[in-house]
Motif scaffolding. Structure first.
Motif, PDB file in Angstrom:
ATOM      1  N   ARG A  98       0.896  -1.124   0.127  1.00 31.94           N
ATOM      2  CA  ARG A  98       0.000  -0.094  -0.204  1.00 31.94           C
ATOM      3  C   ARG A  98       0.836   1.236   0.001  1.00 31.94           C
ATOM      4  N   VAL A  99       0.629   2.323  -0.860  1.00 26.20           N
ATOM      5  CA  VAL A  99       1.407   3.274  -0.906  1.00 26.20           C
ATOM      6  C   VAL A  99       0.323   4.457  -0.877  1.00 26.20           C
ATOM      7  N   GLN A 100       0.420   5.591  -0.336  1.00 30.36           N
ATOM      8  CA  GLN A 100      -0.504   6.587   0.131  1.00 30.36           C
ATOM      9  C   GLN A 100       0.079   7.795  -0.214  1.00 30.36           C
ATOM     10  N   MET A 101      -0.634   8.858  -0.422  1.00 37.33           N
ATOM     11  CA  MET A 101      -0.205  10.134  -0.537  1.00 37.33           C
ATOM     12  C   MET A 101      -1.305  11.129   0.232  1.00 37.33           C
ATOM     13  N   MET A 102      -0.931  12.083   0.759  1.00 36.01           N
ATOM     14  CA  MET A 102      -1.861  12.912   1.466  1.00 36.01           C
ATOM     15  C   MET A 102      -1.273  14.545   1.575  1.00 36.01           C
ATOM     16  N   PRO A 103      -1.981  15.649   1.975  1.00 32.63           N
ATOM     17  CA  PRO A 103      -1.539  16.769   1.699  1.00 32.63           C
ATOM     18  C   PRO A 103      -0.761  16.986   3.185  1.00 32.63           C
ATOM     19  N   ARG A 104       0.104  18.023   2.948  1.00 34.44           N
ATOM     20  CA  ARG A 104       1.176  18.416   4.045  1.00 34.44           C
ATOM     21  C   ARG A 104       0.639  19.403   5.084  1.00 34.44           C
ATOM     22  N   ASP A 105      -0.604  19.802   5.096  1.00 32.16           N
ATOM     23  CA  ASP A 105      -1.010  20.728   6.000  1.00 32.16           C
ATOM     24  C   ASP A 105      -1.335  19.897   7.246  1.00 32.16           C
ATOM     25  N   PRO A 106      -1.465  20.414   8.526  1.00 26.24           N
ATOM     26  CA  PRO A 106      -1.585  19.662   9.643  1.00 26.24           C
ATOM     27  C   PRO A 106      -2.918  18.950   9.630  1.00 26.24           C
ATOM     28  N   LEU A 107      -4.092  19.377   9.008  1.00 23.54           N
ATOM     29  CA  LEU A 107      -5.447  18.809   8.910  1.00 23.54           C
ATOM     30  C   LEU A 107      -5.428  17.752   7.880  1.00 23.54           C
ATOM     31  N   GLY A 108      -4.504  17.715   7.001  1.00 22.56           N
ATOM     32  CA  GLY A 108      -4.596  16.659   6.031  1.00 22.56           C
ATOM     33  C   GLY A 108      -5.597  17.033   4.990  1.00 22.56           C
ATOM     34  N   ASP A 110      -5.648  20.610   2.937  1.00 23.06           N
ATOM     35  CA  ASP A 110      -5.560  21.283   1.754  1.00 23.06           C
ATOM     36  C   ASP A 110      -4.256  20.968   0.700  1.00 23.06           C
ATOM     37  N   TRP A 111      -4.567  20.431  -0.337  1.00 25.20           N
ATOM     38  CA  TRP A 111      -3.422  20.272  -1.305  1.00 25.20           C
ATOM     39  C   TRP A 111      -2.750  21.150  -1.663  1.00 25.20           C
ATOM     40  N   SER A 112      -3.151  22.332  -1.748  1.00 30.75           N
ATOM     41  CA  SER A 112      -2.354  23.382  -2.011  1.00 30.75           C
ATOM     42  C   SER A 112      -1.083  23.830  -1.104  1.00 30.75           C
ATOM     43  N   ARG A 113      -0.986  23.126  -0.012  1.00 31.76           N
ATOM     44  CA  ARG A 113       0.001  23.170   0.865  1.00 31.76           C
ATOM     45  C   ARG A 113       1.331  22.149   0.342  1.00 31.76           C
ATOM     46  N   GLY A 114       0.945  21.694  -0.438  1.00 29.36           N
ATOM     47  CA  GLY A 114       1.921  20.374  -0.910  1.00 29.36           C
ATOM     48  C   GLY A 114       1.432  19.294  -0.298  1.00 29.36           C
ATOM     49  N   TRP A 115       2.090  17.942  -0.736  1.00 26.78           N
ATOM     50  CA  TRP A 115       1.610  16.753  -0.478  1.00 26.78           C
ATOM     51  C   TRP A 115       3.078  15.989  -0.130  1.00 26.78           C
ATOM     52  N   THR A 116       2.712  14.463   0.388  1.00 28.36           N
ATOM     53  CA  THR A 116       3.672  13.788   0.660  1.00 28.36           C
ATOM     54  C   THR A 116       3.084  12.094   0.047  1.00 28.36           C
ATOM     55  N   VAL A 117       3.973  11.667  -0.631  1.00 29.28           N
ATOM     56  CA  VAL A 117       3.871  10.178  -1.068  1.00 29.28           C
ATOM     57  C   VAL A 117       4.824   9.078  -0.113  1.00 29.28           C
ATOM     58  N   PHE A 118       4.266   8.074   0.482  1.00 25.31           N
ATOM     59  CA  PHE A 118       4.760   7.294   1.426  1.00 25.31           C
ATOM     60  C   PHE A 118       4.194   5.832   1.301  1.00 25.31           C
ATOM     61  N   ASP A 124      -1.086   3.435   9.725  1.00 24.43           N
ATOM     62  CA  ASP A 124      -1.776   4.380  10.703  1.00 24.43           C
ATOM     63  C   ASP A 124      -2.308   5.602   9.736  1.00 24.43           C
ATOM     64  N   GLY A 125      -2.091   5.485   8.592  1.00 27.30           N
ATOM     65  CA  GLY A 125      -2.784   6.443   7.531  1.00 27.30           C
ATOM     66  C   GLY A 125      -2.020   7.789   7.579  1.00 27.30           C
ATOM     67  N   VAL A 126      -0.933   8.234   8.184  1.00 25.64           N
ATOM     68  CA  VAL A 126      -0.172   9.211   8.056  1.00 25.64           C
ATOM     69  C   VAL A 126       1.149   8.965   8.140  1.00 25.64           C
ATOM     70  N   PRO A 127       2.044  10.022   7.357  1.00 29.63           N
ATOM     71  CA  PRO A 127       3.441   9.798   7.119  1.00 29.63           C
ATOM     72  C   PRO A 127       4.140   9.701   8.704  1.00 29.63           C
ATOM     73  N   GLY A 128       5.120   8.848   9.011  1.00 26.88           N
ATOM     74  CA  GLY A 128       5.733   8.917  10.125  1.00 26.88           C
ATOM     75  C   GLY A 128       7.004   8.464  10.029  1.00 26.88           C
ATOM     76  N   VAL A 129       7.916   8.264  11.197  1.00 25.35           N
ATOM     77  CA  VAL A 129       9.077   7.740  11.156  1.00 25.35           C
ATOM     78  C   VAL A 129       9.210   6.330  10.884  1.00 25.35           C
ATOM     79  N   ALA A 130       8.207   5.389  10.861  1.00 23.85           N
ATOM     80  CA  ALA A 130       8.030   3.978  10.611  1.00 23.85           C
ATOM     81  C   ALA A 130       7.760   3.734   9.229  1.00 23.85           C
TER      82      ALA A 130
END
Length: 216
Positions: A98-108, A110-118, A124-130
């Motif tokens: 499973r590969v996921q992407m989501m916005p980088r703003d705190p609430l997840g 606003d895509w205009s704030r950029g995004w992360t692919v991980f 857990d559904g959010v990018p983290g140290v693991a």
């Protein structure tokens, strides 16, 4: 804009033609030195006329150039987001994970704030140290707004692919599809993801099947 430019150019041509046809005063026949001096270039009034016309044309073109730049920024933004979606799906297929992407703003949200692919290793559904971060995108250009409408509407607004390349929920293989819309100055571009996880870009001004949220 084109009509005004044409009128100004015609005026310039008439002025130049008039200057070329200006007769010499009676009895005043220029000698060779005078003819050579007149043949070397424009007079000061003629140069001032040309510069004035050029300034008018430049001032008239500025609003159009601004619209072109804004349209180019919107095109770059939608292509970048589309490319990241394609990369997430390709990586999910290649890794069978499973590969996921989501916005980088705190609430997840606003895509205009950029995004992360991980790669969501801890599920857990959010990018983290693991997790393994595959890509991060900077915020979009100022003035670009986004809207996210998928089958599960609650934030965070993520896009997830399973190992089969299907767009799914982040905690199951249930199909998840929808539309990401980008707006700037009334212009709209959308990225639509179908039940199979395939994405496409569309323009509602040209494509009747490109439905989605109205511009804010």
């Amino acid at each position: 804009m084109q009509r005004a430019t044409t009128l100004v150019m015609r005026l310039a041509m008439r002025l130049a033609s008039k200057a070329a046809r200006t007769p010499q005063p009676p009895g005043n026949v220029p000698d060779r030195t005078q003819r050579a001096r007149h043949g070397r270039g424009f007079s000061l009034p003629e140069l001032m006329t040309v510069l004035t016309i050029a300034a008018i044309l430049a001032a008239m073109a500025l609003p159009d150039m601004g619209a072109v730049l804004r349209a180019q920024r919107l095109k770059i933004a939608v292509n970048d987001l589309f490319g990241s979606i394609g990369m997430a799906r390709a990586q999910a297929l290649a890794r069978n994970a499973r590969v996921q992407m989501m916005p980088r703003d705190p609430l997840g949200a606003d895509w205009s704030r950029g995004w992360t692919v991980f790669v969501d290793r801890d599920a857990d559904g959010v990018p983290g140290v693991a997790d393994e971060i595959l890509a991060e995108h900077a915020p979009l250009a100022p003035g670009i707004a986004t809207h996210f409408a998928f089958t599960s509407a609650a934030a965070p607004f993520y896009i997830a692919y399973n190992g089969a390349g299907r767009s799914t929920r982040n905690n199951s293989d249930a199909a998840r599809f929808g539309t990401v819309s980008l707006f700037q100055d009334g212009a709209i571009r959308r990225i639509k993801i179908n039940m199979l996880g395939r994405a496409r870009i569309c323009d509602p001004a040209r494509d009747d099947a490109c439905e989605g949220a109205a511009a804010p």
